[in-house]
Structures are given as C-alpha cells and as structure tokens.
Design a protein around this motif. Structure first.
Motif, PDB file in Angstrom:
ATOM      1  N   UNK A   1       0.841  -1.199   0.000  1.00 13.51           N
ATOM      2  CA  UNK A   1       0.000   0.000   0.000  1.00 13.51           C
ATOM      3  C   UNK A   1       0.877   1.250   0.000  1.00 13.51           C
ATOM      4  N   UNK A   2       0.616   2.117  -0.968  1.00 15.90           N
ATOM      5  CA  UNK A   2       1.355   3.369  -1.026  1.00 15.90           C
ATOM      6  C   UNK A   2       0.435   4.504  -0.581  1.00 15.90           C
ATOM      7  N   UNK A   3       0.993   5.419   0.176  1.00 14.88           N
ATOM      8  CA  UNK A   3       0.184   6.551   0.635  1.00 14.88           C
ATOM      9  C   UNK A   3       0.710   7.812  -0.027  1.00 14.88           C
ATOM     10  N   UNK A 230      13.864  18.164  19.430  1.00 16.80           N
ATOM     11  CA  UNK A 230      13.483  17.477  18.194  1.00 16.80           C
ATOM     12  C   UNK A 230      13.311  18.486  17.056  1.00 16.80           C
TER      13      UNK A 230
ATOM     14  N   UNK B  97       0.354   9.870  10.283  1.00 16.01           N
ATOM     15  CA  UNK B  97       0.941  10.199   8.984  1.00 16.01           C
ATOM     16  C   UNK B  97       1.472  11.635   8.966  1.00 16.01           C
ATOM     17  N   UNK B 123       6.717   6.949   2.811  1.00 19.67           N
ATOM     18  CA  UNK B 123       6.230   5.581   2.654  1.00 19.67           C
ATOM     19  C   UNK B 123       7.250   4.557   3.116  1.00 19.67           C
ATOM     20  N   UNK B 126       7.344   4.449   6.819  1.00 16.86           N
ATOM     21  CA  UNK B 126       6.189   3.732   7.371  1.00 16.86           C
ATOM     22  C   UNK B 126       6.425   2.228   7.330  1.00 16.86           C
ATOM     23  N   UNK B 127       6.981   1.752   6.207  1.00 14.56           N
ATOM     24  CA  UNK B 127       7.232   0.320   6.057  1.00 14.56           C
ATOM     25  C   UNK B 127       8.289  -0.166   7.028  1.00 14.56           C
ATOM     26  N   UNK B 132       2.539   1.151   9.243  1.00 11.64           N
ATOM     27  CA  UNK B 132       1.505   1.328   8.221  1.00 11.64           C
ATOM     28  C   UNK B 132       0.095   1.291   8.788  1.00 11.64           C
ATOM     29  N   UNK B 135      -1.222   4.529  10.477  1.00  7.95           N
ATOM     30  CA  UNK B 135      -1.045   5.844   9.860  1.00  7.95           C
ATOM     31  C   UNK B 135      -2.224   6.792   9.970  1.00  7.95           C
ATOM     32  N   UNK B 154       9.454   8.908  12.162  1.00 10.02           N
ATOM     33  CA  UNK B 154       9.718  10.290  11.774  1.00 10.02           C
ATOM     34  C   UNK B 154      11.223  10.488  11.517  1.00 10.02           C
TER      35      UNK B 154
END
Lengths: 337, 271
Positions: A1-3, A230, B97, B123, B126-127, B132, B135, B154
């Motif tokens: 899945x790509x976002x 941060x 996200x 992406x 996230x992986x 994922x 998100x 992050x």
C-alpha cells in the motif's frame, strides 16, 4: 500500500473554510440587523450596496454605529484567537491564552500609561500596549522557566502572579491620575460599546499583518510542537521561531486590547474548537481560528447588547461566562484536542 | 577500514558550576551501532546532545564527516543527523501520517509542501518502522510503545546518515524494546550509523557493535561489549557486586547483580 497526498482531508478542510467564510458573512449581516432598532434586511443590502445613498435613521445607525462595531468585534475576536493559537503552539501549553497568562493585563498597563501621558490621539495606544504585553510575557517566561523547560502549570501560576501585579499597577495609575476613570474602567472591562470606524482602522493593519505573519510561521510552529530538541534536529531555530511567535502574539493581543479592553477566553476556546474540527496543523488552524474567533466574538457582543436592553453588558463578561467552564474542563484533561 | 562518520575531540561541558563532561574524545565509524551506557548523571545525555549539535560544548569540537559541526547550517545538519530525545510526550492530535511527514522538514520549502520524492521517503519510513496500520490514528490515541515507534519512523523519514537516540527503549516493555532495537539494528545494513544510549546493560550488550561507558562525565571504557562489560569494570562504576555470564548462542556478555556477595543475601535465603 502506497500513501500519497490525502485529497479527502484537503477537500474537507476546503469545505470547512468555505463554510466559515459564509458563516462570517451571515454573522455580520444578522448582527448589524439586530439591536434596539431592528433594521430590515432589504434595507441593509440596499445601504451596503450604495452607502452614499444611505440616509435616514436606518442608514445612520447601520453605517455609523452597528457596522463599525460589528466589524471591529470580528477583527478583535479573530486577532485574539490567532494570538491564543500562537501561544498554545509555541509554549506547548493547551491552557495558554493572552488573558490567562497576563499578556492582556500587560497590554492594558501599556495602554493606560499611554492615556495618562496623553498620547492616545496619535494612534500610539497599540504601540504602548505592545511594549506592556511583551514585557509581561517575558516576565512570565522568566519566572516559570525551570531547567530549560516551561511546565504547563508553572506558566499559568506565573501568569496569574504577573497578571495581578500588573493589574494592581493599572488600577493604581488610574486612581492616582485624577482623570475621568469611569470611562477607562469600562474600557478595561472589555467592551465594544461606542466604538467607531477610527478604532476599526487602528486595529486593521495590526490584525491583518500579524495574522499573515503568523500564517507564514505556521509550518515551523508545527515543528515546534515536537519540543525544542526534536525541532532543532529537524533544522529550525526553535528559540528564534518561538521568540517571533511570542512577539507576534503580544502585538496581536496589544492591538486588540488597545481598542476593546480586556476580553478573555476567546484565545483559549477558539483554537481548541478548531482543532477538534479540522486538526492541529497550524497552516489551517490559524486562518480558521481567525474566522471562528470573529464569529464567536460578534455573537457574544450581540448577546451582550441585546439581553438586558436598554442596558448593555461588557462583552468580556459574556466571553468569561463561556470560557471559564471550558478552562476548567481543559485543566482536568490538560491535553490538546 | 571504514570511514569516520562523527568524531569528538576533547569535549568538555559544564552546566553552571557542575562539570558534566570532561575530555571526551572518540570516533564513530560508518555502519556501526554504538551503545552508550553509564549510571544516572554520568553525562550520556549531554554527550549525545553535543554529538547531535543540539548543545554547544563548553570547549572541544565535533567533526561530522571530517567537517567541523559548527560549519554546518541547521538544515544541512538535519539532513545528516536525526536526534531522538528522551522521554517524549506529545499532546497534539496530529495523525500519525502527518507526524511522520514532519520528518521531511529539512528538505521542504517554507510552507512545508511535500514533493513526490518526499512521499517516497515517508512511505518507506512507514514500512521500515512497521507503522503502516497506525497511519490514520491520532498521536494522542497511541500507547507508549507505538508513540516511540512513530517517533522513530519520523526519524527514518528524515533519511539521515546518523541516528542519535537518547534511551529510546527505557520505559517500554521487553517486547517493544526488542522490536524497536531490531528495527534500528537493521539500519546498519542500509549504510546508516546508530548511536544509542541504554540503561539496560544486557540490551546494550546484545545490540551494540561497540560500547562507550561513561562515568562521572568521563569516557571510562570503550570497545566491543565483551571487553567493556566485565565484572571488574562494572562493579567499580555501578558500586554493587555484579557477575557477567555469556549467552550460549550470541556469546554476548550478560550482566546480573551478584546477590550472593551483596547485603541482600540474607533476605533471599531465609529458611
């Protein structure tokens, strides 16, 4: 899945923005109609399209009394809401508000000094108020800083202390001045009564300029919510950004106080309400808060004008009635929406 | 011999009158995972912050890829080093996200719009961090372990060469500790370098290629875990009887308190 770019969210925010714009216009339209003398809607539309032809009682009331007051109220509400959003984000403090942490009192001190020196006719009130606001905010930060951090409750406590001290000074100065203080006291209580176009045009450049400046800093302000270490590791100067935002918040507060006195809690409630509806991203939070703040303050003022006719409440009383229960609720949760 | 990523030369630091670090010199090489250990107040955090360029040392210098750290601008530094601070609390309701997207800040224009390349980095972050399924959750709805994982994601989105982390797993349960450290350790094989402080000596032993041991602001020992984690060195620093065993498979040293020698002996062996 790509976002990838979240178009759904973007669409929602766009619709929300349009809705706020429409609501703003409706708010202004209805509140200029309401008052001891109701003005027919048709007359308002007609007079606003051709202001040069507006004559008679309706025209006079509309253009000389109601419209400047309502538009000023809208600007004051927006300005205070943006100042509150800036303070909450940069201090990472959900309870920050220019009124609660004493910035408004500082501005009032500056403004009172300006009145006593007799400089008010030169449009210098906002400048004096700004100096007072900035001094009080830095006093609060100096008092509450501990090991390089600004704990939420310490900022509030320092704000209460600085606020009361400054408030005592304001009262002292006004009492000793021997001038007509009844008028000044009513102004300090936070009211839009009797405001004219000239007040509106005094506030306008500060409100618009400050809000645009704040919007330009919206993305760094997002990063600042991560905490200074941060944020710095992501390539910004947290101290500089924070200083800029605190100064802009002081300026916005000062300009609002200079024309309308101390109106509390708008800067607290509005950013929270907007976060619940459209999220904490300052790039949308700031413009949305401006519009929402304007809408809420105009309705509060309309309420203040109408409930005890022909007497009138200071609008600060109405916002305090709305805001203090909300403050207690937040204090219990102590978290951003 | 691989190249030096970051090098500290004669670092000294004091807060007001208190000396926090004295005469620290060390070198960290590419594709290393370096564990930083030591008792509370031994200067670990101060050292990591100086290394990351968050704190300026009272004296001494840090070289990043051979260039003095002072000569980097903040954004340039942020593209090479990601610093993850200790005890991260977060009360803003950004979605996971949106939060991870902030990792791209050093690459973004002033208003923070992401390019296709930035989305790719988000992406992959996230992986890598296994975030994922999180998100669309809000930051305020996450557990401590999830929050730490998202913070790490992050950092991944930032695509630095060097990760500097201050006790990233100290307040997590063992499941989340191993999960996070495994994700970090994998970075070594993607040409990254990791410097990470620990309270748990055994986790430091299992995951580090090299260990830096701090005590009273001094770098007391440095080297492979089996060289640094010996009962002689550790007992001297932690001031309790300790014994060191060796894990059968990994050969890593495992540190245990030696209750037989300590004053707790009586309380345990009650007949």
């Amino acid at each position: 899945m790509e976002i990838s770019a979240h178009s759904g969210q973007f669409k929602f925010r766009f619709v929300f923005f349009l809705l706020l714009v429409i609501l703003s216009f409706l708010t202004i339209f209805f509140s200029v109609a309401l008052g001891p003398v109701s003005i027919p809607f048709k007359q308002i539309v007609f007079d606003l399209i051709h202001p040069q032809n507006a004559k008679g009682v309706f025209g006079e009331i509309l253009l000389k009394i109601r419209l400047p007051r309502v538009l000023l109220g809208f600007l004051v509400g927006g300005t205070l809401a943006v100042a509150g959003a800036g303070l909450q984000g940069s201090l990472r403090n959900p309870l920050a508000d220019p009124y609660i942490i004493g910035t408004s009192s500082g501005a009032a001190l500056g403004a009172a000094v300006c009145f006593l020196l007799g400089f008010e006719q030169f449009h210098l009130v906002p400048v004096f108020a700004f100096v007072g606001a900035a001094l009080s905010i830095f006093a609060v930060l100096a008092l509450s800083r501990r090991k390089g951090e600004l704990p939420v409750t310490r900022v509030l406590l320092a704000g209460v202390v600085v606020g009361s001290l400054v408030w005592a000074l304001v009262t002292f100065l006004l009492t000793m001045s021997g001038k007509n203080i009844a008028k000044l006291v009513f102004w300090l209580m936070g009211s839009l009564n009797g405001r004219t176009w000239s007040d509106f045009f005094v506030l306008l450049p500060y409100a618009v300029g400050g809000t645009i400046f704040m919007m330009l800093l919206a993305y760094p302000l997002n990063l600042l919510t991560l905490g200074e270490e941060r944020a710095e590791s992501l390539g910004i100067h947290p101290e500089k950004i924070k200083l800029l935002i605190l100064l802009i918040s002081s300026l916005l507060t000062a300009a609002a106080v200079a024309v309308s006195g101390l109106i509390g809690f708008i800067g607290l409630i509005v950013p929270h309400a907007v976060r619940i509806l459209s999220g904490p991203d300052h790039r949308t939070l700031i413009p949305f808060s401006f519009l929402t703040g304007g809408i809420i303050l105009v309705w509060s003022d309309t309420f203040a004008r109408l409930v005890f006719q022909p007497a009138e409440l200071p609008v600060g009383v109405v916002t305090a009635l709305l805001g203090s229960p909300f403050f207690l609720y937040l204090l219990k949760r102590s978290q951003f929406a | 011999m691989s190249n030096s990523v970051i090098q500290a030369k004669n670092l000294n630091h004091h807060y007001d009158e208190i000396q926090a670090l004295s005469q620290i010199s060390c070198e960290i090489k590419e594709n290393e995972m370096v564990g930083v250990i030591g008792p509370n107040g031994s200067g670990k955090s101060t050292f990591l912050k100086i290394l990351a360029g968050i704190l300026n040392p009272s004296s001494g210098e840090v070289f990043l890829k051979g260039e003095n750290l002072k000569n980097y601008d903040k954004r340039g530094k942020a593209k090479l080093i990601s610093f993850i601070p200790q005890s991260f609390s977060y009360d803003f309701s950004f979605s996971v996200l949106e939060f991870i997207k902030m990792g791209r800040a050093p690459y973004l224009p002033f208003l923070g719009n992401l390019s296709a390349e930035d989305w790719q980095a988000v992406n992959s972050a996230l992986h890598k961090s296994d975030c994922l399924e999180l998100n669309s959750r809000k930051m305020t709805q996450l557990s401590g372990g999830e929050k730490q994982r998202v913070l790490l994601a992050q950092g991944f989105a930032q695509e630095p060469d060097l990760f500097i982390l201050d006790e990233p797993v100290s307040h997590l349960d063992i499941g989340h500790q191993i999960q996070i450290l495994t994700v970090l350790k994998k970075q070594i094989f993607e040409n990254k370098t990791v410097v990470c402080s620990f309270h748990d000596l055994n986790l430091a032993s299992l995951f580090s290629d090299r260990i830096l041991l701090f005590s009273c602001g001094k770098l007391t020992a440095s080297g492979a875990p089996e060289k640094v984690l010996t009962s002689e060195i550790l007992q001297e620093i932690y001031r309790i009887p300790l014994k060191v065993l060796h894990d059968f498979h990994s050969k890593s040293p495992i540190v245990l308190p030696d209750l037989v020698q300590s004053q707790f002996e009586g309380s345990k062996k009650r007949p």
